[in-house]
Write a protein that holds these residues in place. Structure first.
Motif, mmCIF file in Angstrom:
data_model
loop_
_atom_site.group_PDB
_atom_site.id
_atom_site.type_symbol
_atom_site.label_atom_id
_atom_site.label_comp_id
_atom_site.label_asym_id
_atom_site.label_seq_id
_atom_site.Cartn_x
_atom_site.Cartn_y
_atom_site.Cartn_z
ATOM 1 N N ILE A 39 -34.208 30.057 -23.092
ATOM 2 C CA ILE A 39 -35.106 29.398 -24.044
ATOM 3 C C ILE A 39 -34.504 28.075 -24.529
ATOM 4 C CG2 ILE A 39 -36.148 29.570 -26.350
ATOM 5 C CD1 ILE A 39 -37.600 31.264 -24.382
ATOM 6 N N GLY A 40 -33.179 28.038 -24.701
ATOM 7 C CA GLY A 40 -32.519 26.848 -25.246
ATOM 8 C C GLY A 40 -32.891 25.549 -24.551
ATOM 9 N N PRO A 41 -32.739 25.466 -23.217
ATOM 10 C CA PRO A 41 -33.088 24.214 -22.527
ATOM 11 C C PRO A 41 -34.580 23.869 -22.587
ATOM 12 C CG PRO A 41 -31.697 25.621 -21.158
ATOM 13 C CD PRO A 41 -32.133 26.447 -22.322
ATOM 14 N N MET A 42 -35.412 24.872 -22.904
ATOM 15 C CA MET A 42 -36.863 24.661 -22.914
ATOM 16 C C MET A 42 -37.435 24.502 -24.320
ATOM 17 S SD MET A 42 -37.899 24.652 -19.727
ATOM 18 C CE MET A 42 -36.413 23.672 -19.477
ATOM 19 N N LEU A 43 -36.578 24.420 -25.336
ATOM 20 C CA LEU A 43 -37.076 24.349 -26.714
ATOM 21 C C LEU A 43 -37.998 23.156 -26.929
ATOM 22 C CD1 LEU A 43 -34.029 25.381 -28.945
ATOM 23 C CD2 LEU A 43 -36.132 26.659 -28.531
ATOM 24 N N GLU A 44 -37.605 21.999 -26.434
ATOM 25 C CA GLU A 44 -38.428 20.810 -26.654
ATOM 26 C C GLU A 44 -39.752 20.876 -25.899
ATOM 27 O OE1 GLU A 44 -39.964 17.475 -28.178
ATOM 28 O OE2 GLU A 44 -38.228 18.628 -28.895
#
Length: 402
Positions: free
Chosen positions: A31-36
């Motif tokens: 999820i972290g890399p896809m937050l934006e």
């Protein structure tokens, strides 16, 4: 069973443990890399989107005690298989129903499943491989670190091929492979012969033991240090003058060293079993890394990240082993592990947020680095307290029942 068959069975069990562990982080760390992209696509605020990573970590603490009920109701092997399917199913659902309510619900249920699996797997290692506990805990922690690193690095690559829903849902495939291997694994016959009949010793609740509380606080401090470093190391490097790209490289270096430590450091535990000595050694490495961040030049940040990676790589398997060293049966190990991880993950869930609040007030990371040193001081204190064997209840009980 021949020696070759025993080695083959052991190899399959090691592979199965590794695959189970690989599934315990990607649903969160992808999820972290896809937050934006998620925030922009679903028109969310930063606080709303941050819940997608905060909820699972909090659930990992809140629901860990359910591992005791699952283990007694369904058995260790069946419980782990069921929970792997829960992780895989709700990771896959994200690809077909990419809405915020679905993402929140899946984050909650995945966090619940991870919370229960971790103590169960530790208990199974304790029960089936009492003479190889340290090595297999190393495999367990290595698998978790590898899963987190792969998902953090490759989800962005998947995003370039497909949109974010498929990028995060793709990690569900790991659970399919893990369940297939896990259900096919046979317990090695010589391990069955090791069991001694002390399974029914008097159970003492870990919640009534000071030693269990020391373990809980130690686990909380090491987990808080890990999640805080994962969240704030790159911003600290940027504040020191690094580019965003270089800061990302520093974080990757720390993660790589940590993974190497997860698998390599536990291999030495049987030859050098002094847990306090190992704790002091890895904490000294972490202290040196933090001091280099405080007072070193820009180039030294890379060295600091490596020292911190050594500390994180050693602390996690040590924290996982503490309840197993203290207990004499799988059921006890399950209870003690569930307690330590329950409180520990709840503590660590709030620490990155607290650091962020302090940073908003001060405008620099000086206090952040001091907080990291405080975590280390606390861990030294709890390790010293645990080194005193005066309250070794499980050992006493074991001797009485022999």
């Amino acid at each position: 069973m021949s020696e070759k068959q025993r080695n083959s069975a052991m190899g399959m069990m090691v592979l199965a443990i590794l695959l189970v562990a690989l599934n315990l982080r990607p649903a969160i760390s992808s999820i972290g890399p896809m937050l934006e992209p998620i925030r922009a696509d679903l028109n969310l605020s930063n606080s709303e989107v941050s819940l997608l990573t905060a909820i699972p970590v909090f659930c990992m603490g809140l629901f860990a005690p359910l591992a005791v009920l699952f283990g007694r109701k369904f058995g260790l092997k069946r419980s782990i298989a069921i929970l792997l399917l829960v992780i895989g199913s709700f990771t896959l659902v994200r690809g077909f129903f990419p809405t915020y309510p679905v993402l929140l619900a899946s984050a909650f249920l995945i966090g619940l499943a991870i919370a229960i699996i971790s103590p169960l797997l530790s208990a199974m290692i304790k029960r089936d491989f009492p003479m190889r506990t340290a090595a297999l805990i190393g495999v367990f922690s290595f698998g978790m670190g590898l899963g987190a690193t792969l998902s953090s690095g490759l989800t962005g690559v998947f995003y370039t091929i497909a949109d974010w829903p498929l990028a995060i849902a793709s990690w569900s495939l790991l659970s399919v492979v893990a369940v297939v291997i896990w259900l096919r694994v046979e317990q090695p016959t010589e391990v069955k012969a090791v069991k001694t009949g002390i399974e029914e010793i008097v159970r003492v609740s870990p919640w009534k033991s000071k030693r269990a509380w020391y373990m809980l606080l130690f686990f909380g401090c090491q987990s808080a240090l890990f999640f805080s470093m994962l969240t704030w190391l790159a911003p600290i490097a940027i504040e020191k003058g690094m580019s965003v790209l270089a800061a990302g490289g520093v974080l990757t270096l720390m993660a790589a060293v940590q993974i190497a430590g997860n698998i390599s450091i536990p291999l030495f535990f049987n030859k050098f079993p002094n847990r306090l000595g190992w704790i002091i050694t890895v904490l000294a490495s972490g202290t040196l890394g933090i001091l280099l961040l405080m007072f070193g030049s820009l180039a030294v940040i890379w060295v600091a990240a490596a020292f911190i990676g050594v500390a994180l790589g050693g602390l996690f398997p040590i924290a996982l082993l503490m309840p197993l060293d203290e207990t004499s049966s799988a059921d006890e190990a399950n209870s003690w592990t569930a307690m330590t991880q329950s409180g520990g993950y709840i503590i660590s869930a709030f620490m990155p947020l607290i650091i962020g609040i302090v940073y908003d007030q001060t405008g620099n990371h000086d206090i952040t680095l001091i907080m990291f040193l405080v975590f280390i001081i606390f861990m030294v204190v709890f390790a010293v307290l645990l080194n005193k064997k005066s309250e070794s209840i499980p050992q006493d009980l074991t001797e009485k029942n022999l």
